[in-house]
Design a protein around this motif. Structure first.
Motif, PDB file in Angstrom:
ATOM      1  N   HIS A  57      37.265 -43.722  33.879  1.00  8.77           N
ATOM      2  CA  HIS A  57      37.780 -42.350  33.772  1.00  8.77           C
ATOM      3  C   HIS A  57      38.574 -42.206  32.485  1.00  8.77           C
ATOM      4  O   HIS A  57      39.435 -43.021  32.170  1.00  8.77           O
ATOM      5  CB  HIS A  57      38.675 -42.041  34.971  1.00  8.77           C
ATOM      6  N   VAL A  71      31.723 -38.150  37.255  1.00  6.67           N
ATOM      7  CA  VAL A  71      32.020 -38.165  38.682  1.00  6.67           C
ATOM      8  C   VAL A  71      31.035 -39.008  39.474  1.00  6.67           C
ATOM      9  O   VAL A  71      31.051 -39.006  40.697  1.00  6.67           O
ATOM     10  CB  VAL A  71      32.050 -36.721  39.238  1.00  6.67           C
ATOM     11  N   GLU A  74      34.557 -29.625  38.303  1.00  8.46           N
ATOM     12  CA  GLU A  74      34.667 -30.640  37.259  1.00  8.46           C
ATOM     13  C   GLU A  74      34.497 -30.010  35.879  1.00  8.46           C
ATOM     14  O   GLU A  74      35.149 -30.425  34.913  1.00  8.46           O
ATOM     15  CB  GLU A  74      33.616 -31.728  37.477  1.00  8.46           C
ATOM     16  N   ARG A  91      37.625 -40.292  41.731  1.00 10.82           N
ATOM     17  CA  ARG A  91      36.566 -39.622  42.474  1.00 10.82           C
ATOM     18  C   ARG A  91      36.918 -39.579  43.952  1.00 10.82           C
ATOM     19  O   ARG A  91      37.697 -40.402  44.442  1.00 10.82           O
ATOM     20  CB  ARG A  91      35.234 -40.368  42.302  1.00 10.82           C
ATOM     21  N   ASP A  92      36.317 -38.655  44.658  1.00  9.97           N
ATOM     22  CA  ASP A  92      36.458 -38.642  46.113  1.00  9.97           C
ATOM     23  C   ASP A  92      35.880 -39.944  46.659  1.00  9.97           C
ATOM     24  O   ASP A  92      34.781 -40.357  46.296  1.00  9.97           O
ATOM     25  CB  ASP A  92      35.697 -37.451  46.717  1.00  9.97           C
ATOM     26  N   ASP A 118      37.318 -42.933  46.210  1.00 11.70           N
ATOM     27  CA  ASP A 118      38.013 -44.065  45.599  1.00 11.70           C
ATOM     28  C   ASP A 118      39.282 -44.370  46.400  1.00 11.70           C
ATOM     29  O   ASP A 118      39.863 -43.489  47.034  1.00 11.70           O
ATOM     30  CB  ASP A 118      38.403 -43.746  44.158  1.00 11.70           C
TER      31      ASP A 118
END
Length: 751
Positions: free
Chosen positions: A46, A71, A97, A548-549, A551
């Protein structure tokens, strides 16, 4: 890992490596990519900037262009496949995003070793045609080229730890054995190369290459879904076959060498025991050997072996310890002894010598290994056992201290916790080693650690000195965690400065528990092994982390590391190194936790029908601890992990009549240099010669020398794909800090 060679066989000339869905990036990833001749990579790093391209720099200073995976590919997949309502939800997430990235975001399609179907690609194109935003298709190479001229790119360095929990403790039957399989294949390649040099031995490249291919398939496997049980069972079978194949290849190559080693000048019946070292430095360690005795004239007449001793090549007696023995029509015995100074990438020979006593000294001995009157009095590893008692409870024993020449091992018989005092340092290197379990609440899913607050601790049943001999002593701590059986063995040695810890867990409880071994090793500078080097806890890519969703949360992420082989902690007055055959660890204020097992529901669970994962009859893991003066580099702490995972091998030779042209000790090839670690010594595929791969691990410039026991024909440096050729001076091979070198050379085969 990169697949460049596979692409070449398909006629493709790929310039980028796709690592977009991997859980993290190691600090040497950039150097590996660069030395494979690739231009760049797609990585899950990221970046808080709008530009999706940056330079990832290796520890050695090399750098490669990287495209951030944004993502992740899963979002693009879900936005283009499946029910329309779900696609709309995921498309809206892409719009979100876009708002974060000034209207431009990169999404990658597919993943490692993955090729989506034609229908999936058609769905993608259809989605792009009807999306509310503009879509541009391209390759990673094209994207890198497009952004490279837009301005100066950011340079980043360090590691990105895994964004999701490591699956090693979730699949203990499959992932931990991969360490044994990979090291087994490396040892097999090394043994074949040694035998090729000294004996002209050859083995089919197909066997080793096929085993490597199968192991890579095992390591790249999706473990969830309705087919998970079947796939895991198949992968376990494949990995067991890989381990068996590697053992067979190694043993045959080593036996070929051992049968040609000098039998020495001992009396009739002397048996050579050849000890092999697969690593790139001289080593001393405890070894074991199984021996079968046959009679001189009749198979059952093995009286000459009723008394024996182990000697080295100089004829000096070496202490030994008998483990087991039995007599039928022949005699079998298993014994151990300490082999010292076994040469790098070579072997050393010891001899089992039968000892015939004088007539006046004959004794009625029935078991192999009984002492004759003129044999030296044995010593024992444990010098003293001290009881700690409770005075208020009328002197009952509550703890015991086991002492050898190196350490004091303190065992609390109530809690099972163990402390280790290093006698040479005069201080503790670990206080309160324990096996513990923390209960999870299941609401976070497999990618999160969320605890209920309940903790399971070992309920001790017994503490025993299970074994005490001249070479090794074993202290057993047995008990239960919840209702599951636990055995922890602490092994101490007479000549080796180290304590080994073997954990065995038979988990039967249907509870969501994360089980770890806790090592309270104190504060200090932490270093740990990574592929082709080492890292420190603070060397993390700035701005990276969970994004991210799905993680894990950042606080947990900060503590997790995947450590390859070893961890060291440097304090003010010395340090300690912890080696292991496991890789998942957690660091928390002077406490190191090693993951053993993560008990959780099976993916087959649904609604009110909860199904628990099934685990092997025994889940095992191994650790070793050693204290040292100075720092990790001076103590060569990095060698401990390699030594634990690639132990010395032994071969006993019974053939005394065939030609024995080889000396009793030899180093076939030795790359000598401070901080230099060799990872591979093998035959070259498709041409003459050998490959040695090595790296500098401390972080200093180093000068190495290649020493061989046979003539060196040529020496060149090649890339990681073993291509190209730049001539090297064998007496002056220069390594930059953390540099990886792959060397191609050829040797005269006459010894």
């Amino acid at each position: 890992m990169i697949g460049t060679g596979f692409g070449e066989r398909l006629g493709a000339d790929g310039q980028t490596v796709h690592a977009g869905d991997t859980p993290g990036v190691t600090p040497q990833f950039a150097q590996v990519v660069a030395r494979a001749g690739l231009r760049g990579a797609v990585v899950p790093v990221h970046r808080p900037t709008d530009c999706p391209v940056f330079y990832l720099c290796g520890l050695d200073g090399s750098r490669v262009e990287c495209l951030t995976a944004g993502v992740g590919s899963s979002l693009l997949w879900l936005a283009t496949q499946g029910p329309s309502e779900k696609r709309k939800v995921k498309s809206s997430e892409i719009v979100t995003e876009l708002g974060k990235k000034s209207g431009c975001v990169t999404l990658h399609w597919g993943g490692q070793l993955t090729q989506h179907s034609e229908s999936a690609l058609e769905n993608l194109v259809d989605w792009a045609d009807n999306a509310e935003f503009k879509i541009r298709f391209g390759t990673a190479s094209g994207a890198l080229a497009g952004f490279s001229g837009t301005g100066e790119l950011e340079e980043v360095t360090g590691e990105t730890p895994s964004l999701t929990p490591f699956l090693e403790p979730v699949y203990p039957e499959l992932i931990p054995p991969s360490t044994k399989a990979v090291n087994g294949l490396l040892r097999a390649e090394q043994a074949v190369a040694m035998a090729s040099v000294v004996c002209g031995y050859a083995v089919s490249d197909y066997d080793i290459r096929t085993a490597w291919t199968r192991q890579l398939e095992v390591m790249d496997c999706h473990y969830e879904g309705s087919e998970a049980v079947r796939i895991i069972r198949e992968r376990m079978g494949d990995q067991a076959e890989v381990i068996h194949c590697a053992d067979r290849i190694r043993q045959e190559a080593q036996s070929t060498i051992a049968e040609r080693v000098s039998v020495g000048n001992g009396p009739p019946g002397t048996l050579p025991v050849v000890v092999f070292n697969s690593l790139g430095w001289n080593r001393s360690d405890v070894v074991e050997i199984a021996v079968s005795f046959l009679g001189e004239e009749e198979p059952a007449d093995f009286t000459r072996y009723e008394m024996y001793k182990i000697v080295d090549a100089r004829g000096e007696t070496v202490p030994s310890q008998e483990i087991s023995g039995r007599q039928t029509t022949s005699a079998q015995m298993q014994l151990r002894f300490a082999a010292t100074g076994v040469p790098a990438h070579g072997y050393d020979t010891y001899y089992l010598v039968p000892k015939a006593p004088d007539a006046g000294q004959l004794m009625g001995i029935q078991e192999p290994g009984m002492m004759a009157p003129d044999f030296p009095e044995p010593s024992f590893v444990i010098e003293d056992v001290e009881d700690c008692v409770s005075e208020p409870y009328r002197g009952i024993r509550v703890a015991r201290r086991f002492r050898n020449r190196f350490y004091d091992l303190d065992v609390d018989e109530t809690t099972g916790e163990v402390g280790i005092l290093d006698r040479k340092l005069g201080r503790s290197i670990a206080k309160g080693i324990a096996l513990v379990g923390r209960e999870e609440d299941l609401e976070g899913g497999i990618n999160q650690y969320r605890y209920t607050g309940r903790k399971y601790e070992l309920m001790v049943d017994r503490v025993d000195l299970e074994e005490s001999g001249e070479i090794q002593a074993t202290v057993l701590v047995a008990g239960r965690l919840a209702s599951s059986r636990v055995e922890i063995r602490y092994r101490m040695y007479g000549e080796i400065d180290r304590i080994d810890v073997d954990v065995s867990l038979s988990w039967t409880d249907e509870k969501p528990v994360r089980i770890q071994v806790e090592f309270p090793i104190g504060e200090g500078k932490v270093h740990y092994g990574v592929p082709f080097g080492h890292n420190t806890l603070d060397n993390v890519i700035e701005g990276s982390g969970p994004f991210r969703d799905g993680d894990m949360d950042r606080e947990t992420w900060d503590k997790q590391r995947e450590c390859q082989g070893w961890i060291s902690v440097d304090g003010k007055d010395g340090g300690m190194v912890l080696a292991s055959d496991r890789r998942a660890f957690e660091f928390d204020k002077g406490l190191v936790r090693g993951d053993v097992l993560r008990s959780c529901p099976d993916p087959a669970s649904y609604s009110y029908h909860k199904v628990w994962r099934r685990y092997p009859e025994k889940v095992t893991c191994r650790y070793s601890l050693r204290g040292y003066e100075g720092n990790f580099a001076e103590a060569r702490a990095y060698q401990d992990g390699e030594a634990l995972n690639q132990p010395l091998d032994t071969r006993c030779v019974y053939d005394a009549d065939s030609p024995k042209p080889l000396p009793s000790s030899m180093s076939v090839v030795d790359l000598q240099g401070e901080g230099i670690v060799t990872t591979a010594f093998k035959n070259v595929e498709n041409r003459e010669g050998y490959i040695m791969r090595a790296y500098e691990t401390i972080g200093n410039s180093s000068e190495a020398k290649l020493v061989t026991n046979v003539g060196l024909k040529h020496l060149s440096e090649v890339d990681l794909l073993e291509k190209g050729s730049v001539e090297l001076d064998p007496d002056r091979i220069l390594f930059a800090p953390f540099e990886i070198k792959t060397m191609w050379f050829d040797l005269d085969s006459d010894v």
